[in-house]
Motif scaffolding. Structure first.
Motif, PDB file in Angstrom:
ATOM      1  N   LEU A 203      56.712  48.217  52.944  1.00 44.20           N
ATOM      2  CA  LEU A 203      57.855  47.608  52.273  1.00 44.20           C
ATOM      3  C   LEU A 203      58.318  46.357  53.010  1.00 44.20           C
ATOM      4  O   LEU A 203      58.606  45.325  52.405  1.00 44.20           O
ATOM      5  CB  LEU A 203      58.992  48.624  52.172  1.00 44.20           C
ATOM      6  N   ARG A 204      58.372  46.434  54.349  1.00 35.93           N
ATOM      7  CA  ARG A 204      58.754  45.267  55.151  1.00 35.93           C
ATOM      8  C   ARG A 204      57.748  44.126  54.940  1.00 35.93           C
ATOM      9  O   ARG A 204      58.112  42.960  54.852  1.00 35.93           O
ATOM     10  CB  ARG A 204      58.803  45.641  56.629  1.00 35.93           C
ATOM     11  N   ASN A 205      56.482  44.493  54.891  1.00 36.99           N
ATOM     12  CA  ASN A 205      55.443  43.491  54.694  1.00 36.99           C
ATOM     13  C   ASN A 205      55.573  42.828  53.330  1.00 36.99           C
ATOM     14  O   ASN A 205      55.335  41.623  53.180  1.00 36.99           O
ATOM     15  CB  ASN A 205      54.068  44.152  54.836  1.00 36.99           C
ATOM     16  N   LEU A 206      55.974  43.606  52.331  1.00 35.71           N
ATOM     17  CA  LEU A 206      56.186  43.061  50.991  1.00 35.71           C
ATOM     18  C   LEU A 206      57.266  41.980  51.015  1.00 35.71           C
ATOM     19  O   LEU A 206      57.095  40.896  50.456  1.00 35.71           O
ATOM     20  CB  LEU A 206      56.571  44.191  50.040  1.00 35.71           C
ATOM     21  N   TRP A 207      58.392  42.272  51.674  1.00 33.16           N
ATOM     22  CA  TRP A 207      59.482  41.294  51.735  1.00 33.16           C
ATOM     23  C   TRP A 207      59.034  40.014  52.446  1.00 33.16           C
ATOM     24  O   TRP A 207      59.372  38.909  52.021  1.00 33.16           O
ATOM     25  CB  TRP A 207      60.703  41.866  52.460  1.00 33.16           C
ATOM     26  N   SER A 208      58.277  40.168  53.515  1.00 32.27           N
ATOM     27  CA  SER A 208      57.884  38.992  54.291  1.00 32.27           C
ATOM     28  C   SER A 208      56.888  38.107  53.543  1.00 32.27           C
ATOM     29  O   SER A 208      56.786  36.913  53.818  1.00 32.27           O
ATOM     30  CB  SER A 208      57.284  39.417  55.632  1.00 32.27           C
ATOM     31  N   ARG A 209      56.139  38.686  52.605  1.00 29.17           N
ATOM     32  CA  ARG A 209      55.164  37.903  51.841  1.00 29.17           C
ATOM     33  C   ARG A 209      55.817  37.090  50.740  1.00 29.17           C
ATOM     34  O   ARG A 209      55.238  36.112  50.250  1.00 29.17           O
ATOM     35  CB  ARG A 209      54.111  38.814  51.204  1.00 29.17           C
ATOM     36  N   MET A 210      56.992  37.485  50.328  1.00 28.73           N
ATOM     37  CA  MET A 210      57.635  36.841  49.186  1.00 28.73           C
ATOM     38  C   MET A 210      58.420  35.606  49.628  1.00 28.73           C
ATOM     39  O   MET A 210      59.222  35.676  50.553  1.00 28.73           O
ATOM     40  CB  MET A 210      58.587  37.831  48.485  1.00 28.73           C
ATOM     41  N   PRO A 211      58.201  34.448  48.980  1.00 36.65           N
ATOM     42  CA  PRO A 211      58.966  33.238  49.322  1.00 36.65           C
ATOM     43  C   PRO A 211      60.361  33.288  48.704  1.00 36.65           C
ATOM     44  O   PRO A 211      60.643  32.684  47.664  1.00 36.65           O
ATOM     45  CB  PRO A 211      58.120  32.112  48.715  1.00 36.65           C
ATOM     46  N   LEU A 212      61.253  34.046  49.337  1.00 29.93           N
ATOM     47  CA  LEU A 212      62.580  34.301  48.767  1.00 29.93           C
ATOM     48  C   LEU A 212      63.574  33.204  49.129  1.00 29.93           C
ATOM     49  O   LEU A 212      63.641  32.755  50.275  1.00 29.93           O
ATOM     50  CB  LEU A 212      63.111  35.648  49.272  1.00 29.93           C
ATOM     51  N   THR A 213      64.365  32.807  48.130  1.00 29.84           N
ATOM     52  CA  THR A 213      65.479  31.907  48.396  1.00 29.84           C
ATOM     53  C   THR A 213      66.722  32.746  48.702  1.00 29.84           C
ATOM     54  O   THR A 213      66.739  33.962  48.499  1.00 29.84           O
ATOM     55  CB  THR A 213      65.769  31.010  47.177  1.00 29.84           C
ATOM     56  N   ARG A 214      67.772  32.087  49.165  1.00 30.46           N
ATOM     57  CA  ARG A 214      69.024  32.804  49.413  1.00 30.46           C
ATOM     58  C   ARG A 214      69.567  33.406  48.125  1.00 30.46           C
ATOM     59  O   ARG A 214      70.121  34.512  48.124  1.00 30.46           O
ATOM     60  CB  ARG A 214      70.050  31.845  50.025  1.00 30.46           C
ATOM     61  N   ALA A 215      69.392  32.684  47.026  1.00 29.87           N
ATOM     62  CA  ALA A 215      69.851  33.204  45.736  1.00 29.87           C
ATOM     63  C   ALA A 215      69.049  34.443  45.350  1.00 29.87           C
ATOM     64  O   ALA A 215      69.595  35.408  44.797  1.00 29.87           O
ATOM     65  CB  ALA A 215      69.725  32.125  44.663  1.00 29.87           C
ATOM     66  N   ASP A 216      67.751  34.436  45.633  1.00 29.62           N
ATOM     67  CA  ASP A 216      66.923  35.607  45.349  1.00 29.62           C
ATOM     68  C   ASP A 216      67.429  36.820  46.126  1.00 29.62           C
ATOM     69  O   ASP A 216      67.526  37.937  45.583  1.00 29.62           O
ATOM     70  CB  ASP A 216      65.463  35.343  45.750  1.00 29.62           C
ATOM     71  N   VAL A 217      67.720  36.614  47.410  1.00 35.04           N
ATOM     72  CA  VAL A 217      68.177  37.709  48.269  1.00 35.04           C
ATOM     73  C   VAL A 217      69.487  38.288  47.741  1.00 35.04           C
ATOM     74  O   VAL A 217      69.671  39.505  47.648  1.00 35.04           O
ATOM     75  CB  VAL A 217      68.338  37.223  49.722  1.00 35.04           C
ATOM     76  N   GLN A 218      70.414  37.385  47.347  1.00 35.37           N
ATOM     77  CA  GLN A 218      71.693  37.849  46.815  1.00 35.37           C
ATOM     78  C   GLN A 218      71.494  38.639  45.528  1.00 35.37           C
ATOM     79  O   GLN A 218      72.149  39.664  45.299  1.00 35.37           O
ATOM     80  CB  GLN A 218      72.608  36.648  46.568  1.00 35.37           C
ATOM     81  N   THR A 219      70.572  38.170  44.692  1.00 33.86           N
ATOM     82  CA  THR A 219      70.290  38.875  43.437  1.00 33.86           C
ATOM     83  C   THR A 219      69.732  40.263  43.702  1.00 33.86           C
ATOM     84  O   THR A 219      70.141  41.256  43.066  1.00 33.86           O
ATOM     85  CB  THR A 219      69.299  38.066  42.583  1.00 33.86           C
ATOM     86  N   LEU A 220      68.806  40.375  44.638  1.00 33.93           N
ATOM     87  CA  LEU A 220      68.197  41.673  44.940  1.00 33.93           C
ATOM     88  C   LEU A 220      69.205  42.633  45.563  1.00 33.93           C
ATOM     89  O   LEU A 220      69.178  43.839  45.277  1.00 33.93           O
ATOM     90  CB  LEU A 220      66.993  41.470  45.867  1.00 33.93           C
ATOM     91  N   HIS A 221      70.105  42.115  46.417  1.00 34.15           N
ATOM     92  CA  HIS A 221      71.186  42.953  46.934  1.00 34.15           C
ATOM     93  C   HIS A 221      72.052  43.446  45.784  1.00 34.15           C
ATOM     94  O   HIS A 221      72.405  44.636  45.712  1.00 34.15           O
ATOM     95  CB  HIS A 221      72.068  42.161  47.909  1.00 34.15           C
ATOM     96  N   GLY A 222      72.400  42.526  44.866  1.00 33.64           N
ATOM     97  CA  GLY A 222      73.271  42.880  43.743  1.00 33.64           C
ATOM     98  C   GLY A 222      72.641  43.908  42.824  1.00 33.64           C
ATOM     99  O   GLY A 222      73.320  44.824  42.330  1.00 33.64           O
ATOM    100  N   ILE A 223      71.350  43.789  42.579  1.00 37.09           N
ATOM    101  CA  ILE A 223      70.644  44.772  41.734  1.00 37.09           C
ATOM    102  C   ILE A 223      70.748  46.161  42.338  1.00 37.09           C
ATOM    103  O   ILE A 223      71.062  47.153  41.654  1.00 37.09           O
ATOM    104  CB  ILE A 223      69.162  44.358  41.562  1.00 37.09           C
ATOM    105  N   LEU A 224      70.486  46.241  43.637  1.00 32.52           N
ATOM    106  CA  LEU A 224      70.501  47.544  44.287  1.00 32.52           C
ATOM    107  C   LEU A 224      71.905  48.136  44.308  1.00 32.52           C
ATOM    108  O   LEU A 224      72.089  49.338  44.064  1.00 32.52           O
ATOM    109  CB  LEU A 224      69.950  47.413  45.715  1.00 32.52           C
ATOM    110  N   ARG A 225      72.903  47.303  44.565  1.00 32.21           N
ATOM    111  CA  ARG A 225      74.293  47.805  44.574  1.00 32.21           C
ATOM    112  C   ARG A 225      74.666  48.351  43.205  1.00 32.21           C
ATOM    113  O   ARG A 225      75.329  49.394  43.102  1.00 32.21           O
ATOM    114  CB  ARG A 225      75.257  46.685  44.968  1.00 32.21           C
ATOM    115  N   GLN A 226      74.248  47.647  42.140  1.00 36.16           N
ATOM    116  CA  GLN A 226      74.604  48.084  40.793  1.00 36.16           C
ATOM    117  C   GLN A 226      73.902  49.404  40.455  1.00 36.16           C
ATOM    118  O   GLN A 226      74.495  50.288  39.810  1.00 36.16           O
ATOM    119  CB  GLN A 226      74.222  47.017  39.771  1.00 36.16           C
ATOM    120  N   ILE A 227      72.666  49.567  40.884  1.00 39.71           N
ATOM    121  CA  ILE A 227      71.943  50.816  40.653  1.00 39.71           C
ATOM    122  C   ILE A 227      72.660  51.980  41.337  1.00 39.71           C
ATOM    123  O   ILE A 227      72.830  53.073  40.755  1.00 39.71           O
ATOM    124  CB  ILE A 227      70.489  50.693  41.163  1.00 39.71           C
ATOM    125  N   VAL A 228      73.104  51.742  42.574  1.00 43.34           N
ATOM    126  CA  VAL A 228      73.798  52.792  43.325  1.00 43.34           C
ATOM    127  C   VAL A 228      75.123  53.128  42.670  1.00 43.34           C
ATOM    128  O   VAL A 228      75.504  54.297  42.541  1.00 43.34           O
ATOM    129  CB  VAL A 228      74.007  52.357  44.786  1.00 43.34           C
TER     130      VAL A 228
END
Length: 248
Positions: free
Chosen positions: A216-241
């Protein structure tokens, strides 16, 4: 007008003003401005060519040289290419547009003058025109439909000229008003997902948990994520929870 060394594109007996204008646009798209015309069918200047050139490309037409014969159009040149699918009965070296423009760049760097001939729309260059060229440019098109529009032939050759003279970026990422995420931001994103997935019982069986977390850590490091991407992924997980916990 541009003063850097560049080849002259010579349109031999062009028939339609619209095609001359389209050729001028194609040339300027790729940084070329030296056009020469040989005996244009409808005379010169041509209002249809100006209309088709549309704006900035009109300056290519404004400075175009007009000549009565091909011989006069290339008289000051040291090397001439002819773009044609014909002329096979004439013994000449044949190049792709890419190789031809590579050679053109090298010759111009030596102070030599280079021209490229383009034939009229209906039948292309005649053998008398091709005989005045040092080499042929042949585009690797479909042999069952080898005919290229005048402006298309100009565009293909001009594109290869640009590729040979301006370093191309093989891959670029366009950022829409944001920045790439930092390593610490990606690390915290990984922590967030690992924590929630742990709660959900994702890492099972226990003997495989460490390997799954590493993947899973390796998956994150391979992805060229922007700050907006990171915020979106945090928001998705928070909403699921929140949804899981029955919260709005």
């Amino acid at each position: 007008m541009m003063t850097d060394p560049q080849p002259a594109f010579v349109l031999v007996r062009p028939q339609m003003g619209e095609n001359i204008g389209a050729a001028a646009r194609a040339m300027l798209n790729f940084g070329l401005a030296r056009m020469r015309l040989v005996d244009p069918r409808d005379g010169w200047p041509n209002p249809r060519a100006v209309a088709m050139a549309s704006g900035a490309a009109g300056r290519v037409l404004d400075h175009a040289g007009v000549f009565p014969t091909t011989a006069e159009a290339v008289a000051d040149c040291d090397y001439v290419f002819a773009t044609t699918a014909r002329g096979r009965d004439l013994t000449k070296p044949i190049f792709t547009p890419e190789e031809a423009m590579t050679r053109t760049r090298d010759m111009l760097a030596e102070g030599r003058k280079v021209a490229v001939l383009f034939g009229p729309e209906r039948a292309g260059l005649e053998n008398d025109d091709i005989a005045r060229a040092n080499a042929i440019i042949s585009v690797p098109v479909n042999p069952e439909f080898a005919s290229l529009n005048l402006a298309q032939a100009v565009l293909l050759t001009a594109y290869e000229w640009r590729r040979q003279t301006v370093p191309a970026v093989p891959e670029a990422l366009s950022l829409a008003g944001t920045e790439m995420a930092s390593q610490i931001e990606i690390e915290k994103l990984g922590d967030h997902y690992e924590e929630r997935l742990e709660e959900a019982g994702f890492f099972f069986p226990p003997v495989k948990a460490e390997g799954m977390k590493l993947n899973l850590r390796n998956l994150w490091s391979r992805m060229p994520l922007t700050r907006a991407d990171v915020q979106t992924l945090h928001g998705i997980l928070r909403q699921i929870v929140r949804h899981r916990d029955g919260k709005p």
